[in-house]
Design a protein around this motif. Structure first.
Motif, PDB file in Angstrom:
ATOM      1  N   TYR A  94       0.941  -1.207   0.032  1.00  0.00           N
ATOM      2  CA  TYR A  94       0.013  -0.028  -0.030  1.00  0.00           C
ATOM      3  C   TYR A  94       0.971   1.379  -0.103  1.00  0.00           C
ATOM      4  O   TYR A  94       0.693   2.389  -0.851  1.00  0.00           O
ATOM      5  N   THR A 112       1.322   4.101  -3.127  1.00  0.00           N
ATOM      6  CA  THR A 112       0.490   5.515  -3.180  1.00  0.00           C
ATOM      7  C   THR A 112       0.853   6.502  -4.153  1.00  0.00           C
ATOM      8  O   THR A 112       0.365   7.151  -4.701  1.00  0.00           O
ATOM      9  N   GLN A 118      -0.150   5.669  -7.559  1.00  0.00           N
ATOM     10  CA  GLN A 118      -1.276   5.805  -8.052  1.00  0.00           C
ATOM     11  C   GLN A 118      -1.573   7.473  -8.515  1.00  0.00           C
ATOM     12  O   GLN A 118      -2.511   7.543  -9.297  1.00  0.00           O
ATOM     13  N   TYR A 119      -0.797   8.317  -7.971  1.00  0.00           N
ATOM     14  CA  TYR A 119      -0.993   9.684  -8.605  1.00  0.00           C
ATOM     15  C   TYR A 119       0.058  10.199  -9.272  1.00  0.00           C
ATOM     16  O   TYR A 119       0.411  11.553  -9.411  1.00  0.00           O
TER      17      TYR A 119
END
Length: 528
Positions: free
Chosen positions: A20, A24, A27-28
């Motif tokens: 995770y 992160t 994802q962006y």
């Protein structure tokens, strides 16, 4: 079997969490260096291949199109600021979202200091202390600095007289640490010590012990700063209790004696006592007030408020200790780098010596706070050294309210919302060495800060004393101390490289603080 199942569950949960954390940034569309969370940064620290300043600069340079970058710090993901306009927004315009430093859960002398205080409490303490660090207050401490400088020069002369060659080769860090120690002893605690002759006095030895970070201690310090709950689990303290008790007893006994005997001495203990009673007021800044030089930072509206809050004695002790920490290590390191650059650039040294001699002839050898304001070339030299070798190679903030950072780059599809409690890093060393802001950034060139050129400097890209409301409250004192020592030293001593001088200059990757590989060795000999 039961324990094996527990271990398996733990490994699965950890793997999911690490996945995770790693995903992160992806994802962006936030660029980051590939690494293994927790393991990667720890191994990097132990291997010590790069100084943290250079390591962040490498990251900064690899992604020139990004507004901000990602970096893993153990189990935490940090945001590294790269865009100058974004830097201005988060540190000034929207500073309320990033007002705090990361709290490390250290013992009270650290945690209760201005640097680690947070929120409204920090604002109140900043307002309380701000009147104690104005130009008029620092002006009164210059004679104390000059007295300490005279002791240092006497020691240097004695060493040279006892040498066979008419000169001495010295590791400047020892020289400047002893000088800075004695200045703090005098200007902050009202003590008269001479660390150049009494080399093992209690004040110096206690301070030096507090800053001897060996590699294994550095690792523990790093772990605790990133995972604070480990402090209780390891039952470990950054600062030995003996050291804490020494400074607490010293401050409290001095304060009690002054209250009892009505002693007034214009030093930091006196100013802290007066500030706590609300007897200090903010000065009106005049247009002719040039402070202590180009690098001086101005007080924000937070610090200019009137504050009547009464603090506990232990809070005042913590501020005095912070003053000691900043003076003992940061100022002494900056002095070393100034001497190094002057030694390897004799033309700059000669021009500065000429300015000092002209001042001496004009003022009969007297040196005051006004002298600092009038020596333009000295300010150019100091300003350039602080650019090339900033005292803090990275600044930190923590997000106090969820904040929209915008897109990391033009290709990103969505804005990144940084969450409350997330840390950000401001790579000051990287900004100071960016050719966009400072052409030929690796070149030592005081002319950048001349009257003709200094207006070209983007003030947001120059941050030797921090940026925004949480800048260094003691910038005037630090600059004054640097220049007093420089004046007294160059007036009588010529600096030059010796066999042990680190050329070209390179930061030591094994040191937690700013050091050159092999130390700061230079040759000192009397001027004709």
């Amino acid at each position: 079997m039961f324990y094996l199942i527990l271990v398996a569950i733990f490994v699965c949960v950890l793997a999911l969490y690490l996945n995770y954390v790693c995903s992160t940034f992806n994802q962006y569309g936030i660029k980051h260096d590939a690494t293994v969370p927790f393991i990667g940064p720890t191994i990097k620290l132990l291997r010590a291949k790069e100084h943290i300043g250079q390591d962040l600069k490498n990251l900064y340079d690899r992604y020139p199109e990004e507004r901000f970058l990602g970096r893993f710090e153990l189990l935490k993901d940090s945001i590294v600021i790269r865009d100058i306009e974004l830097l201005k927004k988060i540190t000034i315009k929207d500073s309320e979202h990033f007002l705090d430093h990361t709290s490390n859960g250290f013992e009270s002398l650290f945690e209760r200091s201005l640097f680690f205080m947070q929120g409204q409490e920090w604002k109140d303490m900043r307002s309380t202390l701000s009147p104690a660090f104005t130009s008029s207050k620092i002006r009164q401490m210059v004679p104390f600095m000059v007295e300490v400088g005279d002791q240092m020069m006497t020691s240097l002369k004695n060493q040279i007289e006892n040498s066979k060659d008419g000169y001495v080769d010295i590791d400047c860090k020892d020289l400047t640490t002893r000088y800075a120690n004695d200045v703090i002893a005098s200007c902050a605690f009202g003590l008269k010590v001479n660390s150049h002759t009494d080399k093992n006095n209690d004040f110096y030895v206690t301070g030096k012990t507090a800053f001897e970070f060996k590699l294994h201690l550095l690792l523990v310090f790093f772990l605790i700063s990133k995972v604070p709950y480990l402090k209780e689990a390891l039952n470990w303290s950054v600062l030995p209790k003996k050291t804490q008790d020494y400074f607490i007893n010293l401050f409290m006994s001095t304060m009690r004696e002054r209250e009892l005997k009505k002693i007034v001495r214009p030093d930091m203990i006196h100013l802290l006592m007066e500030a706590n009673k609300g007897k200090l007021s903010h000065e009106e800044v005049k247009s002719t007030d040039t402070a202590a030089g180009f690098a001086t930072v101005e007080e924000s509206s937070f610090g200019q408020r009137t504050m009547n809050r009464v603090w506990k004695d232990e809070d005042l002790v913590a501020q005095a200790f912070l003053f000691f920490v900043a003076g003992f290590e940061t100022v002494s390191s900056s002095m070393c780098f100034i001497m190094h650059e002057l030694a390897v650039h004799p033309d700059v040294q000669d021009r500065l010596v000429q300015e000092i001699r002209e001042h001496d002839a004009k003022n009969g050898g007297k040196f005051t706070f006004d002298s600092i304001l009038n020596m333009k070339y000295m300010d150019m030299v100091v300003s350039e050294v602080l650019r090339l070798w900033p005292p803090n190679v990275v600044l930190d903030r923590v997000c106090t309210k969820d904040y929209n950072m915008g897109k990391p780059n033009p290709a990103a599809k969505k804005d990144f919302i940084i969450r409350k409690g997330s840390p950000i890093m401001i790579p000051s060393y990287a900004f100071h060495h960016d050719a966009e802001f400072f052409p030929e950034p690796e070149k030592f060139d005081p002319e950048r800060f001349s009257e003709e050129n200094k207006h070209k400097i983007n003030p947001m890209a120059y941050m030797p004393f921090g940026v925004g409301p949480r800048n260094c409250i003691g910038s005037r004192f630090a600059l004054c101390e640097l220049k007093v020592m420089l004046y007294q030293l160059l007036r009588e001593m010529e600096l030059s490289p010796c066999e042990k001088t680190c050329i070209p200059a390179k930061l030591d990757t094994k040191s937690f603080n700013n050091r050159l590989v092999g130390g700061h060795w230079l040759r000192f000999k009397p001027r004709n």
